[in-house]
Every structure is written in structure tokens, then in C-alpha cells.
Write a protein that holds these residues in place. Structure first.
Motif, PDB file in Angstrom:
ATOM      1  N   GLU A  98      97.694  30.202  41.525  1.00 34.92           N
ATOM      2  CA  GLU A  98      98.296  29.247  40.607  1.00 34.92           C
ATOM      3  C   GLU A  98      97.912  27.839  41.056  1.00 34.92           C
ATOM      4  OE1 GLU A  98     102.474  29.940  40.501  1.00 34.92           O
ATOM      5  OE2 GLU A  98     102.280  31.867  39.445  1.00 34.92           O
ATOM      6  N   TYR A 117      92.096  35.057  33.186  1.00 31.80           N
ATOM      7  CA  TYR A 117      93.019  33.976  32.838  1.00 31.80           C
ATOM      8  C   TYR A 117      93.340  34.071  31.343  1.00 31.80           C
ATOM      9  CZ  TYR A 117      88.380  32.132  31.747  1.00 31.80           C
ATOM     10  OH  TYR A 117      87.086  31.999  31.290  1.00 31.80           O
ATOM     11  N   SER A 158      95.095  28.832  30.289  1.00 32.93           N
ATOM     12  CA  SER A 158      94.471  28.478  31.567  1.00 32.93           C
ATOM     13  C   SER A 158      92.951  28.481  31.472  1.00 32.93           C
ATOM     14  CB  SER A 158      94.925  29.464  32.661  1.00 32.93           C
ATOM     15  OG  SER A 158      96.298  29.304  32.955  1.00 32.93           O
ATOM     16  N   SER A 168      93.575  23.375  26.467  1.00 33.76           N
ATOM     17  CA  SER A 168      93.836  23.633  27.880  1.00 33.76           C
ATOM     18  C   SER A 168      93.094  22.593  28.711  1.00 33.76           C
ATOM     19  CB  SER A 168      93.374  25.056  28.236  1.00 33.76           C
ATOM     20  OG  SER A 168      93.520  25.301  29.613  1.00 33.76           O
ATOM     21  N   TYR A 179      97.300  25.895  36.052  1.00 27.66           N
ATOM     22  CA  TYR A 179      96.362  26.913  35.595  1.00 27.66           C
ATOM     23  C   TYR A 179      96.568  28.165  36.453  1.00 27.66           C
ATOM     24  CZ  TYR A 179      93.949  22.906  33.449  1.00 27.66           C
ATOM     25  OH  TYR A 179      93.636  21.780  32.715  1.00 27.66           O
TER      26      TYR A 179
END
Length: 334
Positions: free
Chosen positions: A87, A107, A111, A119, A129
Motif C-alpha cells: 500500500e 491492482y 490504483s 487515478s 495506491y
């Protein structure tokens, strides 16, 4: 401080997202030194959280760093083991729109790191993300679906255009490694990015000089960006053209090479023992497209003696490289 000054050990911060109890895995490793050689192991499903800071650098460059004021080009080496989750809280300390986009891992769209999926980080914005990885799994017909293990990379995907063209040109990129349990960890890591006609956004004689002592296990991560095709060549060392660069047994059919295409968006890595079979000395790494190397796409790999001292002729070779590199535009002589 410039991490790429010739004559100084190159500094690289390496984040290893380890989940195993008792495995010494620092969150940041400086001076290009990675954990000592040993088999890697990790508990599946570990989650690690880190912060990355995107910052403007002198000369119009931008970089990623693990703390405020520590941004570099390339950014820190990020590592995880198959099955783990990373993370990343990206803190945008610039006045530009930017993001962080990975290759090789899993992902969700939020993300993705692309404006397509909204994003990205607006100027001054902080955003998280989430990158996941998975192990190889059995499939029908005695086949296997590949896992995430490999030498990958991450980069901006939002500065300048929806593809992050300006961010890539200015240095927003770094290496991402996903280990398979049982992989051997290196003692040192070097990241080499061929970005148009530059190495790590520099040209000779200012390209990085990487250093190791004779016999140390060294990991190279090679990444391509920009709009120009290249080949990566390392003098006096060779590796197997597979996931790790090492043969898995006498019957391993992987070709042993010392030169490989390194094109925009591609990446590979390998491990070698510094000076194995050839001894200490100054060895060149460069693009083997001739006018690229003549134009400044070359750097040095200094293999010191086992005790860390300089081998005979090394200082002279370094000075010779400087003199040659400063006259690269004169063309090949003789």
C-alpha cells in the motif's frame, strides 16, 4: 547530494516488503547495499504500507523518494514477495499532476495511476495506491499460470499528458522487484534506466559509476523508457536470459548472454558475482547501439579488490573514461 557522482559509491534506497518472522529486511538500504545473500522467504498475504514523496529536483527533473527531501532519479527500489500487498501513499509535493503506475503486479482501476481511471494526484494531493501480487498456480493440461515474480518497474502516468510523457522524461520512474520464495537476495543493487539518449537522465561522463568488491553478489535492474530502442551490454560479466539471471540446473536451456534489448517500457534483471572469472577492474556498461554509446550512453562498473582497495590501473581507467566521454561528439578515431 548527487547520488550519481563518479568516484563515489552510488546511493540507492531499497524497500523490501518482507513478511517473514526473523528475516532481517530493512525498510531502506543506502549506498547500493541490499540484504546479504541468502534464500528469501516470506509469509503469504503480508501487507506493508509505505509513503513515497514526489518532488521537483534541480535541473527541471522530478523524482520519487521515501522521505521528504530524499527524491532521486531513479526512485527507490521497491520489493515484495509473491502473495504480498504493498500500500503506497503517494504525496505529491509538486505543482504538477502526477501518479505512480506499476508493471507486473495486480491492482484495481483506482490504483491504475492513469487519468483514464481518474487515478492520479493533483498538485499537492496525497493518494493511496494498492499493489497486490500472487504466486504461480496450477492450470489444466499440466500447465501453470504465472505468478507476479519478476523484475518490473513503476513510473508516472499523468504528468504532461495522459500517458505521463513529461514525468518519464523528467525522471519519475524506479525499479519494482517481486521475489519468489527461495530466491537468493543480493548484497548490492544497481538500477540502470535507458531513457531516450540518457542513462538515469544523465550522459557520460556524469553517468553513475557503480561499485562492488570482488565476489560480491550484485543485482542489476535494467529499465527502458522514452521513444528510442536500445541494447544493454555489461563488459566481462554474463547472465542467463531468464527470470533471475541464474541457471536452475545443468539442464536449464536458458541462453547465457551479456547483451539484451532494452526498449521503452521493458525491464529485466539479473545477478552476477562481481569480477567472477575476470578479476577486479573497471568494466563498462553501455548501450550497444554504436552512436548511442558514442553519444554518452555509457557508464562504469568498478570492481574493487576483495578488501575494498582499488585494483591496479583502475584510477587511470576512470580518468581515461572521462577524457573519452568528454570528446564523444568527435566521432570514432582510428
Amino acid at each position: 547530494m548527487d547520488d550519481n557522482v563518479v568516484g563515489r559509491a552510488v546511493s540507492r534506497r531499497s524497500l523490501l516488503t518482507a513478511g517473514a518472522v526473523g528475516l532481517a529486511a530493512p525498510t531502506a538500504v543506502a549506498a547500493g547495499i541490499a540484504p546479504a545473500a541468502r534464500p528469501a522467504s516470506a509469509a503469504t498475504g503480508a501487507t506493508r504500507t509505505i509513503a513515497i514523496y514526489a518532488e521537483a529536483l534541480p535541473g527541471g527533473r522530478y523524482g520519487y523518494g521515501l522521505a521528504p527531501g530524499q527524491a532521486t532519479v531513479p526512485g527507490p527500489v521497491l520489493e515484495m514477495w509473491e502473495g504480498d500487498t504493498l500500500e503506497i501513499t503517494l504525496v505529491n509535493r509538486t505543482d504538477q499532476r502526477l501518479s505512480i503506475h506499476p508493471h507486473g503486479v495486480d491492482y484495481r482501476t483506482d490504483s491504475d495511476g492513469s487519468p483514464l481511471n481518474a487515478s492520479f494526484n493533483a498538485p499537492g494531493e496525497t493518494r493511496t495506491y494498492v499493489w497486490r501480487s500472487h504466486e504461480m498456480v496450477a492450470a489444466e493440461g499440466r500447465r501453470f499460470m504465472p505468478g507476479s515474480a519478476g523484475y518490473w518497474h513503476y513510473h508516472d502516468h499523468a504528468m504532461g499528458t495522459d500517458h505521463g510523457t513529461a514525468g518519464l522524461a523528467k525522471g519519475l520512474y524506479g525499479a519494482l522487484i517481486v521475489r519468489r520464495r527461495g530466491d537468493i537476495l543480493p548484497e548490492k543493487q544497481f538500477t540502470v534506466v535507458f531513457n531516450d539518449m540518457m542513462i538515469n537522465n544523465l550522459m557520460a561522463p556524469d553517468t553513475p559509476m557503480f561499485e562492488a568488491n570482488l565476489g560480491q553478489r550484485v543485482e542489476w535492474i535494467a529499465i527502458g523508457h522514452g521513444g528510442t530502442f536500445h541494447t544493454f551490454h555489461l563488459h566481462a560479466h554474463r547472465w542467463a536470459d531468464n527470470r533471475t539471471g541464474m541457471l536452475e540446473g545443468p539442464a536449464d536451456p536458458s541462453q547465457v548472454i551479456d547483451n539484451k534489448d532494452l526498449n521503452p517500457g521493458s525491464s529485466f534483471g539479473f545477478q552476477v558475482l562481481a569480477g567472477d572469472g575476470v578479476g577486479p577492474g573497471v568494466w563498462m556498461y553501455h548501450c550497444h547501439v554504436q552512436f548511442h554509446s558514442d553519444g554518452g550512453m555509457a557508464g562504469l562498473f568498478l570492481v574493487r579488490n576483495a578488501d575494498g582497495s582499488m585494483p591496479p590501473g583502475a584510477e587511470e581507467a576512470i580518468h581515461r573514461f572521462h577524457g573519452h566521454a568528454q570528446h564523444h561528439d568527435e566521432g570514432v578515431q582510428g
